[in-house]
Design a protein around this motif. Structure first.
Motif, PDB file in Angstrom:
ATOM      1  N   THR A 215      15.263  69.786 -79.452  1.00  9.84           N
ATOM      2  CA  THR A 215      14.590  71.083 -79.362  1.00  9.84           C
ATOM      3  C   THR A 215      15.228  72.200 -80.525  1.00  9.84           C
ATOM      4  O   THR A 215      16.470  72.075 -80.815  1.00  9.84           O
ATOM      5  CB  THR A 215      14.801  71.832 -77.957  1.00  9.84           C
ATOM      6  OG1 THR A 215      14.407  71.020 -76.989  1.00  9.84           O
ATOM      7  CG2 THR A 215      13.931  73.376 -77.784  1.00  9.84           C
ATOM      8  N   ASP A 216      14.376  72.699 -81.112  1.00 10.57           N
ATOM      9  CA  ASP A 216      14.992  73.898 -82.249  1.00 10.57           C
ATOM     10  C   ASP A 216      16.040  74.919 -81.269  1.00 10.57           C
ATOM     11  O   ASP A 216      16.078  74.922 -80.073  1.00 10.57           O
ATOM     12  CB  ASP A 216      13.769  74.646 -82.900  1.00 10.57           C
ATOM     13  CG  ASP A 216      13.203  73.581 -83.802  1.00 10.57           C
ATOM     14  OD1 ASP A 216      13.791  72.724 -84.260  1.00 10.57           O
ATOM     15  OD2 ASP A 216      11.915  73.931 -83.888  1.00 10.57           O
ATOM     16  N   ILE A 217      16.572  75.831 -82.068  1.00 10.84           N
ATOM     17  CA  ILE A 217      17.591  76.638 -81.639  1.00 10.84           C
ATOM     18  C   ILE A 217      16.806  77.535 -80.717  1.00 10.84           C
ATOM     19  O   ILE A 217      15.877  77.857 -81.139  1.00 10.84           O
ATOM     20  CB  ILE A 217      18.404  77.330 -82.736  1.00 10.84           C
ATOM     21  CG1 ILE A 217      19.139  76.401 -83.695  1.00 10.84           C
ATOM     22  CG2 ILE A 217      18.915  78.655 -82.352  1.00 10.84           C
ATOM     23  CD1 ILE A 217      19.740  77.103 -84.801  1.00 10.84           C
ATOM     24  N   ILE A 218      17.272  78.122 -79.613  1.00 11.94           N
ATOM     25  CA  ILE A 218      16.854  78.850 -78.670  1.00 11.94           C
ATOM     26  C   ILE A 218      17.317  79.964 -78.464  1.00 11.94           C
ATOM     27  O   ILE A 218      18.609  80.098 -78.139  1.00 11.94           O
ATOM     28  CB  ILE A 218      16.559  78.076 -77.452  1.00 11.94           C
ATOM     29  CG1 ILE A 218      15.881  76.966 -77.472  1.00 11.94           C
ATOM     30  CG2 ILE A 218      15.860  78.877 -76.393  1.00 11.94           C
ATOM     31  CD1 ILE A 218      14.349  76.980 -78.110  1.00 11.94           C
ATOM     32  N   LYS A 219      17.003  81.145 -78.983  1.00 13.08           N
ATOM     33  CA  LYS A 219      17.692  82.247 -78.514  1.00 13.08           C
ATOM     34  C   LYS A 219      16.692  83.363 -77.485  1.00 13.08           C
ATOM     35  O   LYS A 219      17.256  84.141 -76.942  1.00 13.08           O
ATOM     36  CB  LYS A 219      17.963  83.163 -79.526  1.00 13.08           C
ATOM     37  CG  LYS A 219      18.929  82.444 -80.783  1.00 13.08           C
ATOM     38  CD  LYS A 219      19.184  83.210 -81.769  1.00 13.08           C
ATOM     39  CE  LYS A 219      20.288  82.507 -82.747  1.00 13.08           C
ATOM     40  NZ  LYS A 219      20.711  83.386 -84.072  1.00 13.08           N
ATOM     41  N   THR A 220      15.604  83.171 -77.711  1.00 12.98           N
ATOM     42  CA  THR A 220      14.442  83.863 -76.790  1.00 12.98           C
ATOM     43  C   THR A 220      13.514  83.045 -75.848  1.00 12.98           C
ATOM     44  O   THR A 220      13.422  82.075 -76.495  1.00 12.98           O
ATOM     45  CB  THR A 220      14.112  84.925 -77.389  1.00 12.98           C
ATOM     46  OG1 THR A 220      13.020  84.235 -78.134  1.00 12.98           O
ATOM     47  CG2 THR A 220      14.843  85.662 -78.303  1.00 12.98           C
ATOM     48  N   ALA A 221      12.983  83.607 -74.774  1.00 12.07           N
ATOM     49  CA  ALA A 221      11.853  82.686 -74.260  1.00 12.07           C
ATOM     50  C   ALA A 221      10.943  82.323 -75.227  1.00 12.07           C
ATOM     51  O   ALA A 221      10.192  81.384 -75.186  1.00 12.07           O
ATOM     52  CB  ALA A 221      11.317  83.370 -73.096  1.00 12.07           C
ATOM     53  N   ASN A 222      10.484  83.186 -76.226  1.00 17.50           N
ATOM     54  CA  ASN A 222       9.439  82.883 -77.031  1.00 17.50           C
ATOM     55  C   ASN A 222       9.669  81.718 -78.055  1.00 17.50           C
ATOM     56  O   ASN A 222       8.997  80.949 -78.403  1.00 17.50           O
ATOM     57  CB  ASN A 222       9.151  84.201 -77.947  1.00 17.50           C
ATOM     58  CG  ASN A 222       8.534  85.259 -77.322  1.00 17.50           C
ATOM     59  OD1 ASN A 222       7.589  84.917 -76.814  1.00 17.50           O
ATOM     60  ND2 ASN A 222       9.142  86.471 -77.448  1.00 17.50           N
ATOM     61  N   ASP A 223      11.287  81.319 -78.220  1.00 18.75           N
ATOM     62  CA  ASP A 223      11.384  80.320 -78.980  1.00 18.75           C
ATOM     63  C   ASP A 223      10.708  78.953 -78.468  1.00 18.75           C
ATOM     64  O   ASP A 223      11.297  77.924 -79.089  1.00 18.75           O
ATOM     65  CB  ASP A 223      12.905  80.201 -79.090  1.00 18.75           C
ATOM     66  CG  ASP A 223      13.381  81.389 -80.122  1.00 18.75           C
ATOM     67  OD1 ASP A 223      12.509  81.966 -80.910  1.00 18.75           O
ATOM     68  OD2 ASP A 223      14.610  81.821 -79.816  1.00 18.75           O
ATOM     69  N   PHE A 224      10.479  78.919 -77.306  1.00 21.89           N
ATOM     70  CA  PHE A 224      10.022  77.577 -76.628  1.00 21.89           C
ATOM     71  C   PHE A 224       8.539  77.284 -77.084  1.00 21.89           C
ATOM     72  O   PHE A 224       7.834  76.233 -76.711  1.00 21.89           O
ATOM     73  CB  PHE A 224      10.152  77.572 -75.133  1.00 21.89           C
ATOM     74  CG  PHE A 224      11.421  77.471 -74.613  1.00 21.89           C
ATOM     75  CD1 PHE A 224      12.248  76.293 -74.758  1.00 21.89           C
ATOM     76  CD2 PHE A 224      12.285  78.687 -74.246  1.00 21.89           C
ATOM     77  CE1 PHE A 224      13.568  76.171 -74.221  1.00 21.89           C
ATOM     78  CE2 PHE A 224      13.544  78.459 -73.874  1.00 21.89           C
ATOM     79  CZ  PHE A 224      14.289  77.412 -73.837  1.00 21.89           C
ATOM     80  N   GLY A 225       7.812  78.215 -77.696  1.00 26.40           N
ATOM     81  CA  GLY A 225       6.538  77.959 -78.345  1.00 26.40           C
ATOM     82  C   GLY A 225       5.421  78.489 -77.497  1.00 26.40           C
ATOM     83  O   GLY A 225       5.742  79.271 -76.435  1.00 26.40           O
ATOM     84  N   VAL A 226       4.307  78.247 -77.795  1.00 23.38           N
ATOM     85  CA  VAL A 226       3.027  78.998 -77.146  1.00 23.38           C
ATOM     86  C   VAL A 226       2.792  78.097 -75.430  1.00 23.38           C
ATOM     87  O   VAL A 226       2.012  78.829 -74.718  1.00 23.38           O
ATOM     88  CB  VAL A 226       1.784  78.736 -77.812  1.00 23.38           C
ATOM     89  CG1 VAL A 226       2.036  79.737 -78.956  1.00 23.38           C
ATOM     90  CG2 VAL A 226       1.474  77.438 -78.104  1.00 23.38           C
TER      91      VAL A 226
END
Length: 160
Positions: free
Chosen positions: A47-58
């Protein structure tokens, strides 16, 4: 069991005492802190770098326990605050949740201590969460009208 179910069983007199996160505010209960934990999000190392809930995609998937789980409520709250509506997959154990995260099936939320207790599980990416989601206190709860020497002794034992 999930915090909501355990608390309900204490209120109904089925359990003398329970350890729960985010206990409800109920005049029938005594609640005292036992220990603090830091919750983290876990995903696959791919998984790419996650900083916010939006970083998990649509169309993110979350790996959670039952609807009565306090950690599930925290994770859903984090996603809802970002206007992200995740799909949910209910899991029954921390071990299964971590293995599903490694397999790339979604994101879960666990205490850091759970990861430390399962060093054989590799392939997890651990992501920090905002303080309002990550900072968790586990409480001992019991009925106010049921305080006994054994409950008090048990509480003192787990807090020392």
């Amino acid at each position: 069991g999930p915090s909501g179910t355990l608390t309900e069983r204490v209120i109904m007199g089925e359990l003398d005492i329970a350890l729960v996160a985010d206990p409800i505010d109920d005049d029938r209960l005594t609640r005292r802190p036992v220990f603090d934990e830091t919750l983290v999000a876990i995903t696959s190392v791919n998984t790419d770098i996650i900083k916010t809930a939006n970083d998990f995609g649509v169309d993110p998937a979350i790996l959670v326990f039952s609807e009565r789980c306090a950690y599930r409520k925290r994770l859903l709250g984090w996603f809802n605050a970002a206007n992200v509506v995740p799909r949910t997959m209910e899991i029954r154990s921390y071990h299964a949740l971590m293995v599903c995260a490694v397999a790339g099936m979604g994101v879960g939320i666990v205490p850091e201590s759970v990861i430390a207790a399962h060093p054989a599980i590799s392939g997890l990416k651990v992501c920090s969460l905002p303080d309002e989601v990550a900072d968790s206190t586990t409480y001992a709860v019991w009925r106010k009208d049921e305080l006994s020497p054994s409950i008090e002794a048990f509480y003192q034992c787990i807090c020392s």
